[in-house]
Design a protein around this motif. Structure first.
Motif, PDB file in Angstrom:
ATOM      1  N   PHE A   1      -5.527   6.454  -8.190  1.00  0.00           N
ATOM      2  CA  PHE A   1      -5.467   6.971  -6.540  1.00  0.00           C
ATOM      3  C   PHE A   1      -4.328   6.401  -5.259  1.00  0.00           C
ATOM      4  O   PHE A   1      -4.736   7.562  -4.237  1.00  0.00           O
ATOM      5  N   SER A   2      -3.381   6.515  -5.852  1.00  0.00           N
ATOM      6  CA  SER A   2      -2.188   6.548  -4.828  1.00  0.00           C
ATOM      7  C   SER A   2      -1.106   7.861  -5.582  1.00  0.00           C
ATOM      8  O   SER A   2      -1.143   8.163  -4.469  1.00  0.00           O
TER       9      SER A   2
ATOM     10  N   TYR B   1      -2.561  14.198  -2.370  1.00  0.00           N
ATOM     11  CA  TYR B   1      -3.305  14.531  -1.259  1.00  0.00           C
ATOM     12  C   TYR B   1      -2.029  15.843  -0.803  1.00  0.00           C
ATOM     13  O   TYR B   1      -1.313  15.995   0.125  1.00  0.00           O
TER      14      TYR B   1
ATOM     15  N   PHE C   1       0.919  -1.300   0.132  1.00  0.00           N
ATOM     16  CA  PHE C   1       0.112  -0.269  -0.067  1.00  0.00           C
ATOM     17  C   PHE C   1       1.328   1.212   0.244  1.00  0.00           C
ATOM     18  O   PHE C   1       1.631   1.093   0.627  1.00  0.00           O
TER      19      PHE C   1
ATOM     20  N   ASP D   1      -2.521   2.796  -8.342  1.00  0.00           N
ATOM     21  CA  ASP D   1      -3.408   3.465  -9.502  1.00  0.00           C
ATOM     22  C   ASP D   1      -3.923   4.221  -8.861  1.00  0.00           C
ATOM     23  O   ASP D   1      -2.589   5.666  -8.107  1.00  0.00           O
TER      24      ASP D   1
HETATM   25  C1  LIG Z   1      -4.947   7.543  -0.455  1.00  0.00           C
HETATM   26  O1  LIG Z   1      -5.356   8.535  -0.209  1.00  0.00           O
HETATM   27  C2  LIG Z   1      -6.672   8.966  -0.643  1.00  0.00           C
HETATM   28  C3  LIG Z   1      -7.018  10.616   0.493  1.00  0.00           C
HETATM   29  O2  LIG Z   1      -7.394   9.758   2.003  1.00  0.00           O
HETATM   30  C4  LIG Z   1      -7.292   8.315  -0.760  1.00  0.00           C
HETATM   31  O3  LIG Z   1      -8.960   9.165  -1.376  1.00  0.00           O
HETATM   32  C5  LIG Z   1      -7.711   7.258  -2.127  1.00  0.00           C
HETATM   33  O4  LIG Z   1      -8.525   6.266  -2.362  1.00  0.00           O
HETATM   34  C6  LIG Z   1      -6.829   6.607  -1.080  1.00  0.00           C
HETATM   35  N1  LIG Z   1      -5.627   5.674  -2.273  1.00  0.00           N
HETATM   36  C7  LIG Z   1      -5.455   4.203  -1.921  1.00  0.00           C
HETATM   37  C8  LIG Z   1      -5.124   3.429  -3.346  1.00  0.00           C
HETATM   38  O5  LIG Z   1      -6.468   4.181  -0.847  1.00  0.00           O
END
Ligand SMILES: *[C@@H]1O[C@H](CO)[C@@H](O)[C@H](O)[C@H]1NC(C)=O
Ligand SMILES: *[C@@H]1O[C@H](CO)[C@@H](O)[C@H](O)[C@H]1NC(C)=O
Ligand SMILES: *[C@@H]1O[C@H](CO)[C@@H](O)[C@H](O)[C@H]1NC(C)=O
Ligand SMILES: *[C@@H]1O[C@H](CO)[C@@H](O)[C@H](O)[C@H]1NC(C)=O
Ligand SMILES: *[C@@H]1O[C@H](CO)[C@@H](O)[C@H](O)[C@H]1NC(C)=O
Ligand SMILES: *[C@@H]1O[C@H](CO)[C@@H](O)[C@H](O)[C@H]1NC(C)=O
Ligand SMILES: *[C@@H]1O[C@H](CO)[C@@H](O)[C@H](O)[C@H]1NC(C)=O
Length: 364
Positions: free
Chosen positions: A347-348, A328, A323, A345
């Protein structure tokens, strides 16, 4: 003929040996029962436990705690030392019907080593100073209760403490500096309270931390969980000397540079950090300045901070990393590729200043 002899021999074995073994087995179990019966309850320990029960209003939870039975053999939640017969463990958990304060009578359990009060939402009030009398305590867990007030500074007198878990309560105020006096403390969990103030600089300082990889077998590692509080300030420079395995400072108001506790400065990282969560704070430092990442890292969340610089190329080489979240922040530059990077992906990496490359749009 030979067959018959063998058969007869087998019969002899069955007839003679098996009953002998059964007899031996029953003798052994008889012995065990006798020994168990001998584990009578020390009268002082019994009196202390009955006083704890009475102070809580003789609730049904302690129905097995009766004066005419052995607290070592027949009472729930109680653990005795096999050799001394003294009460060394008390673990009360999962009962919403228990109400009231932690009884002072607990101080009578002078040999107690493990005390666990867990998932008892009706237990309230402050942590009583009676706890300080339990000088043999090694593990103290008061978690998921209604306990409030400060993390008492008298906990600093419990020099045998190895684990202090006060997570999921309503504790407020600062983390007492006295916790830095505890030479054996390796795990602190104060997550999910209402703590304010800063991290005491000398936390874990009196314990000797093996210098990591040189002696991986008898290494000492620290566990620090402070998430979901209102702690602030910078991470004390002294904590750089601590060999952390897990550190969770998420959802607080910490600021400044977190690199010294996480990463060794030089080309080789001797840190044995496996789990780090710094997310949702005000940390601000240059991630590129981290020359080497801890090789055993499997979880790293530094999202929602003000971290700048770029992502170190070595991240792609961390084979254990499952992970990874730097979203942000104010990072820039190329996301490393190859290695384990396809695991992560968009979202990281989202919401940074100018990160680019797979899985984000290409760099110009
Ligand atoms: C990483 O953190 C952001 C903000 O908290 C979140 O939106 C995102 O889903 C997270 N990414 C993963 C891969 O969990
Ligand atoms: C708690 O009290 C309720 C109502 O008296 C009872 O039904 C329940 O079994 C009790 N739970 C425990 C764990 O004793
Ligand atoms: C603490 O434990 C040690 C042995 O483990 C024992 O000798 C000593 O009496 C105990 N202290 C108290 C206050 O019971
Ligand atoms: C709190 O501490 C315990 C150690 O007793 C640990 O196992 C647990 O995961 C921690 N909980 C949280 C929420 O960090
Ligand atoms: C944390 O502290 C800030 C400022 O002191 C305050 O506004 C905020 O409500 C606090 N948050 C929590 C969860 O206690
Ligand atoms: C971050 O550190 C790297 C490597 O030391 C350096 O090249 C870079 O200029 C720094 N970035 C910022 C924004 O300070
Ligand atoms: C990643 O591993 C490869 C192969 O072992 C090595 O050549 C490369 O230098 C490593 N990269 C970093 C940044 O450590």
């Amino acid at each position: 003929m030979a067959m018959t002899t063998r058969f007869l021999l087998l019969l002899v074995v069955l007839v003679l040996v098996v009953p002998l073994q059964l007899a031996a087995a029953s003798a052994a179990s008889g012995k065990k029962t006798t020994k168990k019966g001998d584990r009578r309850c020390h009268s002082g320990d019994k009196a202390a436990l009955l006083a704890v029960k009475a102070a809580l209003g003789n609730p049904y939870h302690f129905a097995s705690w009766t004066p005419d039975t052995s607290c070592c053999d027949d009472w729930y939640d109680v653990d005795c030392d096999a050799a001394t017969g003294r009460v060394v463990g008390l673990a009360v958990f999962q009962d919403a019907n228990l109400t009231g304060a932690i009884p002072d009578a607990i101080a009578g359990l002078v040999h107690l080593q493990n005390l666990m009060l867990h998932h008892l939402p009706g237990i309230s009030g402050p942590i009583p100073s009676a706890i300080a009398k339990l000088s043999n305590l090694s593990q103290l867990t008061i978690s998921w209760t209604g306990v409030s007030g400060p993390v008492p500074s008298f906990l600093g007198s419990l020099t045998k403490l190895t684990l202090l878990d006060l997570s999921f309560n309503s504790l407020s105020g600062a983390i007492p500096a006295s916790l830095g006096n505890l030479p054996n403390l390796a795990g602190i969990n104060l997550s999910r309270n209402r703590l304010t103030g800063t991290i005491p600089p000398l936390l874990f300082s009196t314990k000797s931390w093996s210098s990591s990889s040189s002696s991986p077998d008898n290494n000492q590692q620290a566990y620090l969980w402070l998430s979901h509080n209102n702690l602030s300030g910078t991470i004390p420079a002294e904590l750089a000397a601590v060999n952390f395995a897990h550190i969770d400072l998420s959802r607080n108001a910490f600021t400044g540079d977190a690199t010294p506790i996480l990463f060794s400065g030089a080309g080789v990282n001797s840190k044995q950090l496996q789990y780090v969560d710094l997310s949702r704070n005000g940390f601000s430092f240059n991630l590129s300045a981290v020359a080497a990442m801890p090789e055993q890292l499997y979880f790293m969340d530094v999202g929602h901070n003000a971290i700048y610089g770029g992502i170190p190329a070595q991240v792609a080489n961390l084979t254990n990393l499952q992970f990874f979240n730097v979203s942000y922040n104010r990072l820039c530059g190329h996301i490393p590729d190859g290695g384990n990077m396809p695991r992560f992906d968009v979202f990281s990496f989202q919401h940074n200043k100018c990160l680019c490359g797979t899985p984000l749009p290409p760099c110009n």
